[in-house]
Enzyme design. Sequence first.
Site, PDB file in Angstrom:
ATOM      1  N   GLY A   1      68.653 -16.634 100.839  1.00 26.04           N
ATOM      2  CA  GLY A   1      67.312 -17.226 100.757  1.00 26.04           C
ATOM      3  C   GLY A   1      66.517 -16.676  99.592  1.00 26.04           C
TER       4      GLY A   1
ATOM      5  NE  ARG B   1      73.127  -7.560 104.227  1.00 26.09           N
ATOM      6  CZ  ARG B   1      72.895  -8.638 104.955  1.00 26.09           C
ATOM      7  NH1 ARG B   1      72.741  -8.531 106.248  1.00 26.09           N
ATOM      8  NH2 ARG B   1      72.800  -9.811 104.373  1.00 26.09           N
TER       9      ARG B   1
ATOM     10  CE  LYS C   1      70.538 -29.473 106.126  1.00 23.38           C
ATOM     11  NZ  LYS C   1      69.545 -28.524 106.540  1.00 23.38           N
TER      12      LYS C   1
ATOM     13  N   GLY D   1      75.208 -17.485  99.805  1.00 27.59           N
ATOM     14  CA  GLY D   1      76.219 -16.896 100.680  1.00 27.59           C
ATOM     15  C   GLY D   1      77.601 -17.494 100.501  1.00 27.59           C
TER      16      GLY D   1
HETATM   17  P1  AMP Z   1      74.779 -24.711 100.997  1.00 30.37           P
HETATM   18  O1  AMP Z   1      74.538 -23.738 102.112  1.00 30.37           O
HETATM   19  O2  AMP Z   1      73.724 -25.746 100.850  1.00 30.37           O
HETATM   20  O3  AMP Z   1      75.160 -24.038  99.705  1.00 30.37           O
HETATM   21  O4  AMP Z   1      76.041 -25.563 101.457  1.00 30.37           O
HETATM   22  C1  AMP Z   1      77.309 -25.025 101.620  1.00 30.37           C
HETATM   23  C2  AMP Z   1      78.134 -26.018 102.405  1.00 30.37           C
HETATM   24  O5  AMP Z   1      78.231 -27.230 101.689  1.00 30.37           O
HETATM   25  C3  AMP Z   1      79.546 -25.547 102.634  1.00 30.37           C
HETATM   26  O6  AMP Z   1      79.727 -25.282 104.001  1.00 30.37           O
HETATM   27  C4  AMP Z   1      80.403 -26.743 102.198  1.00 30.37           C
HETATM   28  O7  AMP Z   1      81.423 -27.043 103.110  1.00 30.37           O
HETATM   29  C5  AMP Z   1      79.398 -27.880 102.161  1.00 30.37           C
HETATM   30  N1  AMP Z   1      79.834 -28.962 101.264  1.00 30.37           N
HETATM   31  C6  AMP Z   1      80.145 -28.880  99.952  1.00 30.37           C
HETATM   32  N2  AMP Z   1      80.565 -30.062  99.498  1.00 30.37           N
HETATM   33  C7  AMP Z   1      80.534 -30.917 100.526  1.00 30.37           C
HETATM   34  C8  AMP Z   1      80.853 -32.304 100.697  1.00 30.37           C
HETATM   35  N3  AMP Z   1      81.301 -33.030  99.678  1.00 30.37           N
HETATM   36  N4  AMP Z   1      80.680 -32.860 101.920  1.00 30.37           N
HETATM   37  C9  AMP Z   1      80.242 -32.111 102.965  1.00 30.37           C
HETATM   38  N5  AMP Z   1      79.912 -30.803 102.871  1.00 30.37           N
HETATM   39  C10 AMP Z   1      80.054 -30.214 101.677  1.00 30.37           C
END
Ligand code: AMP
Length: 393
Positions: free
Chosen positions: A373, A36, A197, A350
């Site tokens: 974010g 950074r 999510k 990230g």
């Molecule tokens: P996000 O921060 O919402 O972009 O989520 C990233 C996380 O989603 C990572 O840690 C991945 O391991 C998780 N992820 C991606 N695909 C899956 C899946 N099919 N089941 C559970 N976790 C997942």
Amino acid sequence: MKRMLTDLNLKGKRVLLRVDFNVPLDDNGQITDDTRIYEALPTIRYILKQGAKLIICSHLGRPNGEFNQKYSLFPVAQQLIKYLINRVYFAIDVVGPDAMEKAKNLKAGEVLLLENLRFHKEEETNELYFARKLASMADVYINDAFGTVHRKHASVHRVAKLLPNAMGFLMGKEINVITSALNNPQRPFVAILGGAKVSDKIDVIKNLITKADTILIAGAMAFTFLKAKGYQVGTSVVDDEKLDVAMEIMELAKKEGKRLILPVDFACAEVYSPSSKAEYHTLQDFPENKMGLDIGYETIKIFTKEIESAKTVIWNGPVGVFEFANFDNGTKKIAKSLLKVKGTKIVGGGDTSSAVNSLGIADKLTHVSTGGGASLKLLEGAELPGIEVINEI
Ligand code: AMP
């Protein structure tokens, strides 16, 4: 177009620069990763080269409005000295007597780093009198802290209203590349959304449906959509409270005449574990006792075909549990297919950024967004307080 630092005459001016020096420190207060600091150098060097007096401010960690030595920016000042040939001073306060005195005596081509902004609770409450004190040290305000532009904090929002303002190089690239891809894309425009999510990305998906031609949905998120469509998805992660929203999104896509494409096969396992082996199943034969942890080969084929024929691609969120070696294939294949895109390719978030960094392809992409974010908010089309206050050219 928002104003850039290159649009202002900085010669002899006192410039207040907001950066993101929120670097990781170990227990001995040593910086473990100075990316950074390094990334802010082009803006810092440019300002100094113009013959300005540079006052730099940043937050570090979450000291909750109180002085805490653990979160002092002093180690950052020491690191900055190593990178710059210019004289660097450190103020032991933010808007106190030490900062005021040192700012007053600063000469052209010199740098003053203020102590951690978040030692004052007024920073996060966006207090006018705190912003006024910050502004009183300078003639011009420049924001290069993209990671904080979605926060309505005094050093990001209020102070920008009190001085002539502009964006630094880092922030300018983030804003201009992402907004021009969103609002003026070369088509076909494909968005890939993955991650854990649905709830975190509802507004991103809704906004992208109005902008992109095709939306590829993967990661755990896809299972909420598939379940809403009536498919059996075993023990995969499903956001049961968002089934209605998933339906609503699919209807919106139909209404807008956009293609929303979901996975058709998966790498599955009974247990969520790095030692689980991948077993492949299609949507039609999804076992009740297994969860989908990555997209399968047929889905990879469908997705990469869409990606490789696109002229603009935005990708946010891994398409599988890429942290587990047995379930990182989909994310790797998507990353590699981005290299075949003849046009703009942007990666944000990230996890997705670290995936392309670890594959060593980040420098072959148009842009890898730094702010998690903030970049999601930008993709949502939300008004960002730190951007909204920067003047147009
Ligand atoms: P996000 O921060 O919402 O972009 O989520 C990233 C996380 O989603 C990572 O840690 C991945 O391991 C998780 N992820 C991606 N695909 C899956 C899946 N099919 N089941 C559970 N976790 C997942």
